[in-house]
Design an enzyme around this catalytic site. Sequence first.
Site, PDB file in Angstrom:
ATOM      1  N   ASP A 152      -6.643   1.878   2.457  1.00 39.71           N
ATOM      2  CA  ASP A 152      -6.191   3.211   2.879  1.00 39.71           C
ATOM      3  C   ASP A 152      -5.463   3.104   4.218  1.00 39.71           C
ATOM      4  O   ASP A 152      -4.918   4.095   4.724  1.00 39.71           O
ATOM      5  CB  ASP A 152      -7.337   4.227   2.921  1.00 39.71           C
ATOM      6  CG  ASP A 152      -8.445   3.823   3.881  1.00 39.71           C
ATOM      7  OD1 ASP A 152      -8.387   2.710   4.429  1.00 39.71           O
ATOM      8  OD2 ASP A 152      -9.379   4.628   4.062  1.00 39.71           O
ATOM      9  N   LYS A 162     -13.460  -0.349  -2.939  1.00 39.58           N
ATOM     10  CA  LYS A 162     -14.144  -0.592  -1.661  1.00 39.58           C
ATOM     11  C   LYS A 162     -14.468   0.759  -1.033  1.00 39.58           C
ATOM     12  O   LYS A 162     -13.649   1.682  -1.134  1.00 39.58           O
ATOM     13  CB  LYS A 162     -13.235  -1.409  -0.723  1.00 39.58           C
ATOM     14  CG  LYS A 162     -13.831  -1.612   0.672  1.00 39.58           C
ATOM     15  CD  LYS A 162     -13.082  -2.653   1.478  1.00 39.58           C
ATOM     16  CE  LYS A 162     -11.847  -2.163   2.170  1.00 39.58           C
ATOM     17  NZ  LYS A 162     -12.054  -1.056   3.123  1.00 39.58           N
ATOM     18  N   GLU A 184     -15.684  -5.542   9.767  1.00 36.86           N
ATOM     19  CA  GLU A 184     -14.491  -5.310  10.614  1.00 36.86           C
ATOM     20  C   GLU A 184     -14.887  -5.153  12.084  1.00 36.86           C
ATOM     21  O   GLU A 184     -15.742  -4.310  12.428  1.00 36.86           O
ATOM     22  CB  GLU A 184     -13.743  -4.053  10.131  1.00 36.86           C
ATOM     23  CG  GLU A 184     -12.498  -3.773  10.963  1.00 36.86           C
ATOM     24  CD  GLU A 184     -11.527  -2.789  10.327  1.00 36.86           C
ATOM     25  OE1 GLU A 184     -11.725  -2.407   9.155  1.00 36.86           O
ATOM     26  OE2 GLU A 184     -10.568  -2.412  11.023  1.00 36.86           O
TER      27      GLU A 184
HETATM   28  O1  KIV Z   1      -7.623  -0.228   4.705  1.00 40.10           O
HETATM   29  C1  KIV Z   1      -7.619  -1.418   5.025  1.00 40.10           C
HETATM   30  O2  KIV Z   1      -6.587  -2.054   5.196  1.00 40.10           O
HETATM   31  C2  KIV Z   1      -8.908  -2.082   5.201  1.00 40.10           C
HETATM   32  C3  KIV Z   1      -8.904  -3.479   5.726  1.00 40.10           C
HETATM   33  C4  KIV Z   1      -8.472  -3.528   7.131  1.00 40.10           C
HETATM   34  C5  KIV Z   1     -10.201  -4.143   5.537  1.00 40.10           C
HETATM   35  O3  KIV Z   1      -9.904  -1.506   4.932  1.00 40.10           O
END
Ligand code: KIV
Length: 291
Positions: free
Chosen positions: A45, A114, A184
Amino acid sequence: MSKFTAVSFARYKASGTRIVMCTAYDVAQARIAQAAGIDCILVGDSLGNTTLGLGSTVPVDVDDMVRATAAVSRGAQESFIVADLPFMSYQASFTDGMYNAARLLKEGGAAAVKLEGASKAALTLTEGLVEAGVPVIGHLGLTPQSVNALGGYRVQGKDEEAAAELLAGALALDGIGVVAIVLECIPAELAHAVTAAVDCATIGIGAGRDCDGEIQVFHDLCGLGGDFRPRHTRRFTEGGQALTAALAAYAAAVRSGEFPGEEQTVHVDAAVVERAQSFVDSVLEGDDTGA
Ligand code: KIV
């Protein structure tokens, strides 16, 4: 090399093979990531920041994610594609979450989803998805969808209490059966401890070198983020500069009359144009026989 799938996360972890992930948001980036041998592509996202020019991921909605995921799936048909469940796509109800995850798989072509955090809603949805046969990746530490609650983009898990909470969240997600957890912006020592404590793979971003794999944002790796240079990343190319030079060369070639050249040009017999011209003239004069 065999195709990377949901079960590869555990296999790679067991064999000590590092898992390489990056984000992509469109067909061209997906093609590049696949051609480069990236194990697993995340439609993050973060497309809110990288692609839509938004200040955070908070405004990104499910339609944004479905459209981008479908494009990435078309561009990287051999790759394992994970899509982010955006902010508030599951917090209001479990049913919303199941429905929105299903959209990412059915309409977007993702193989996994995710979701951020280890809240009650996140854990309940993770349980439902795993039970339904959907591979899930968790995301702990700096969870950008909670930027307003976190008070900014800051390293997380620096004190004992925060570290214990993160570890407990990781164990809860692992117990439910996630295939991986993104960690993260947390201290390397905490990432090391989480990686040792869980059965699933850990994927770091700003979490040191001891995770089972690494994920980075496409635009950060390729130098497409303008002046934005997060500490946890490295530009492996100055793509922004290379592309700017390419477009400047194009503009110069058009202005000088050098482009398009003979190679980009199609010809037809001059008689065809003459006959077309006389047909147009006759129509304009009101003689519709065209003679
Ligand atoms: O949205 C994203 O790019 C992420 C990554 C930084 C893990 O969640």
